[in-house]
Design a protein around this motif. Sequence first.
Motif, PDB file in Angstrom:
ATOM      1  N   VAL A 276      17.244 -20.175 146.068  1.00  0.00           N
ATOM      2  CA  VAL A 276      16.659 -20.646 147.328  1.00  0.00           C
ATOM      3  C   VAL A 276      15.811 -19.546 147.955  1.00  0.00           C
ATOM      4  N   SER A 277      16.311 -18.320 147.948  1.00  0.00           N
ATOM      5  CA  SER A 277      15.566 -17.204 148.518  1.00  0.00           C
ATOM      6  C   SER A 277      14.213 -17.025 147.832  1.00  0.00           C
ATOM      7  N   GLU A 278      14.202 -17.051 146.515  1.00  0.00           N
ATOM      8  CA  GLU A 278      12.946 -16.873 145.772  1.00  0.00           C
ATOM      9  C   GLU A 278      11.984 -18.027 146.019  1.00  0.00           C
ATOM     10  N   LEU A 279      12.496 -19.260 146.024  1.00  0.00           N
ATOM     11  CA  LEU A 279      11.622 -20.416 146.219  1.00  0.00           C
ATOM     12  C   LEU A 279      11.070 -20.481 147.641  1.00  0.00           C
ATOM     13  N   VAL A 280      11.891 -20.152 148.629  1.00  0.00           N
ATOM     14  CA  VAL A 280      11.410 -20.130 150.012  1.00  0.00           C
ATOM     15  C   VAL A 280      10.395 -19.000 150.201  1.00  0.00           C
ATOM     16  N   THR A 281      10.658 -17.834 149.629  1.00  0.00           N
ATOM     17  CA  THR A 281       9.712 -16.720 149.725  1.00  0.00           C
ATOM     18  C   THR A 281       8.364 -17.122 149.145  1.00  0.00           C
ATOM     19  N   ASN A 282       8.365 -17.795 148.002  1.00  0.00           N
ATOM     20  CA  ASN A 282       7.105 -18.266 147.418  1.00  0.00           C
ATOM     21  C   ASN A 282       6.393 -19.238 148.346  1.00  0.00           C
ATOM     22  N   ALA A 283       7.142 -20.156 148.943  1.00  0.00           N
ATOM     23  CA  ALA A 283       6.533 -21.129 149.854  1.00  0.00           C
ATOM     24  C   ALA A 283       5.920 -20.435 151.069  1.00  0.00           C
ATOM     25  N   VAL A 284       6.609 -19.440 151.616  1.00  0.00           N
ATOM     26  CA  VAL A 284       6.104 -18.710 152.781  1.00  0.00           C
ATOM     27  C   VAL A 284       4.864 -17.890 152.425  1.00  0.00           C
ATOM     28  N   CYS A 285       4.920 -17.218 151.287  1.00  0.00           N
ATOM     29  CA  CYS A 285       3.840 -16.295 150.905  1.00  0.00           C
ATOM     30  C   CYS A 285       2.620 -16.982 150.300  1.00  0.00           C
ATOM     31  N   HIS A 286       2.803 -18.142 149.669  1.00  0.00           N
ATOM     32  CA  HIS A 286       1.710 -18.721 148.882  1.00  0.00           C
ATOM     33  C   HIS A 286       1.239 -20.080 149.368  1.00  0.00           C
ATOM     34  N   THR A 287       1.745 -20.561 150.496  1.00  0.00           N
ATOM     35  CA  THR A 287       1.245 -21.823 151.050  1.00  0.00           C
ATOM     36  C   THR A 287       0.989 -21.623 152.545  1.00  0.00           C
ATOM     37  N   LEU A 288       0.299 -22.558 153.116  1.00  0.00           N
ATOM     38  CA  LEU A 288       0.041 -22.526 154.562  1.00  0.00           C
ATOM     39  C   LEU A 288       0.999 -23.462 155.287  1.00  0.00           C
ATOM     40  N   SER A 289       2.211 -23.554 154.770  1.00  0.00           N
ATOM     41  CA  SER A 289       3.198 -24.485 155.311  1.00  0.00           C
ATOM     42  C   SER A 289       3.597 -24.119 156.731  1.00  0.00           C
ATOM     43  N   VAL A 290       3.654 -25.138 157.572  1.00  0.00           N
ATOM     44  CA  VAL A 290       4.168 -24.952 158.927  1.00  0.00           C
ATOM     45  C   VAL A 290       5.658 -25.277 158.977  1.00  0.00           C
ATOM     46  N   ARG A 291       6.137 -25.930 157.929  1.00  0.00           N
ATOM     47  CA  ARG A 291       7.547 -26.303 157.853  1.00  0.00           C
ATOM     48  C   ARG A 291       7.951 -26.308 156.382  1.00  0.00           C
ATOM     49  N   ILE A 292       9.100 -25.746 156.095  1.00  0.00           N
ATOM     50  CA  ILE A 292       9.644 -25.712 154.742  1.00  0.00           C
ATOM     51  C   ILE A 292      11.021 -26.350 154.801  1.00  0.00           C
ATOM     52  N   LEU A 293      11.277 -27.289 153.907  1.00  0.00           N
ATOM     53  CA  LEU A 293      12.556 -27.983 153.857  1.00  0.00           C
ATOM     54  C   LEU A 293      13.334 -27.522 152.636  1.00  0.00           C
ATOM     55  N   CYS A 294      14.624 -27.308 152.807  1.00  0.00           N
ATOM     56  CA  CYS A 294      15.487 -26.903 151.698  1.00  0.00           C
ATOM     57  C   CYS A 294      16.599 -27.931 151.554  1.00  0.00           C
ATOM     58  N   GLY A 295      16.980 -28.186 150.326  1.00  0.00           N
ATOM     59  CA  GLY A 295      18.099 -29.082 150.051  1.00  0.00           C
ATOM     60  C   GLY A 295      18.936 -28.536 148.920  1.00  0.00           C
ATOM     61  N   ILE A 296      20.219 -28.833 148.961  1.00  0.00           N
ATOM     62  CA  ILE A 296      21.123 -28.417 147.893  1.00  0.00           C
ATOM     63  C   ILE A 296      22.174 -29.501 147.739  1.00  0.00           C
ATOM     64  N   GLY A 297      22.531 -29.805 146.513  1.00  0.00           N
ATOM     65  CA  GLY A 297      23.546 -30.820 146.302  1.00  0.00           C
ATOM     66  C   GLY A 297      24.097 -30.792 144.898  1.00  0.00           C
ATOM     67  N   LEU A 298      25.300 -31.312 144.758  1.00  0.00           N
ATOM     68  CA  LEU A 298      25.894 -31.497 143.440  1.00  0.00           C
ATOM     69  C   LEU A 298      25.377 -32.814 142.891  1.00  0.00           C
ATOM     70  N   ILE A 299      24.744 -32.776 141.727  1.00  0.00           N
ATOM     71  CA  ILE A 299      24.261 -34.023 141.136  1.00  0.00           C
ATOM     72  C   ILE A 299      25.188 -34.471 140.010  1.00  0.00           C
ATOM     73  N   ALA A 300      26.174 -33.685 139.721  1.00  0.00           N
ATOM     74  CA  ALA A 300      27.258 -34.002 138.790  1.00  0.00           C
ATOM     75  C   ALA A 300      28.346 -32.974 139.058  1.00  0.00           C
ATOM     76  N   ASP A 301      29.516 -33.178 138.494  1.00  0.00           N
ATOM     77  CA  ASP A 301      30.603 -32.225 138.714  1.00  0.00           C
ATOM     78  C   ASP A 301      30.244 -30.817 138.281  1.00  0.00           C
ATOM     79  N   ASP A 302      29.355 -30.700 137.302  1.00  0.00           N
ATOM     80  CA  ASP A 302      29.041 -29.387 136.757  1.00  0.00           C
ATOM     81  C   ASP A 302      27.583 -28.991 136.933  1.00  0.00           C
ATOM     82  N   CYS A 303      26.870 -29.647 137.854  1.00  0.00           N
ATOM     83  CA  CYS A 303      25.447 -29.358 138.012  1.00  0.00           C
ATOM     84  C   CYS A 303      25.044 -29.349 139.492  1.00  0.00           C
TER      85      CYS A 303
END
Length: 127
Positions: free
Chosen positions: A18-45
């Motif tokens: 998440v840190s790396e992906l958010v840093t890329n979004a902040v540094c390489h886009t003109l985004s005024v808002r960045i959304l993050c999501g996290i979830g289990l899509i299976a017991d092991d993923c």
Amino acid sequence: MSAWRLPPETSADAVLLVSELVTNAVCHTLSVRILCGIGLIADDCLRVEVHDHGRAAGGLPRCEPGPEDEGGRGLLLVQEIAHTWGVDRSPLTGGNAVWATLMVSDRERGTCVDEEMPGAAAPRRAS
């Protein structure tokens, strides 16, 4: 992640992704808002997503950092840590939805199923 009783190393890898992906979004886009999501899509993923307002047609730009460069290794880290990762058009922002999946490390390594978080593309390996 602690409520899901994920191993500490899986949680640490998710935080780093998440840190790396958010840093890329902040540094390489003109985004005024960045959304993050996290979830289990299976017991092991576990799946993490970062949505921005960037428009990287054909994927994210690749970087070949030199040994003395202080940056440019974020996507290389993502590629090494994630089980799969990729970028799709975000239905939430109209920009990029960069996502990565992690296998829960104390369980047998398998494949992440094709379930997805709302509005996201099915997992695939980025090239």
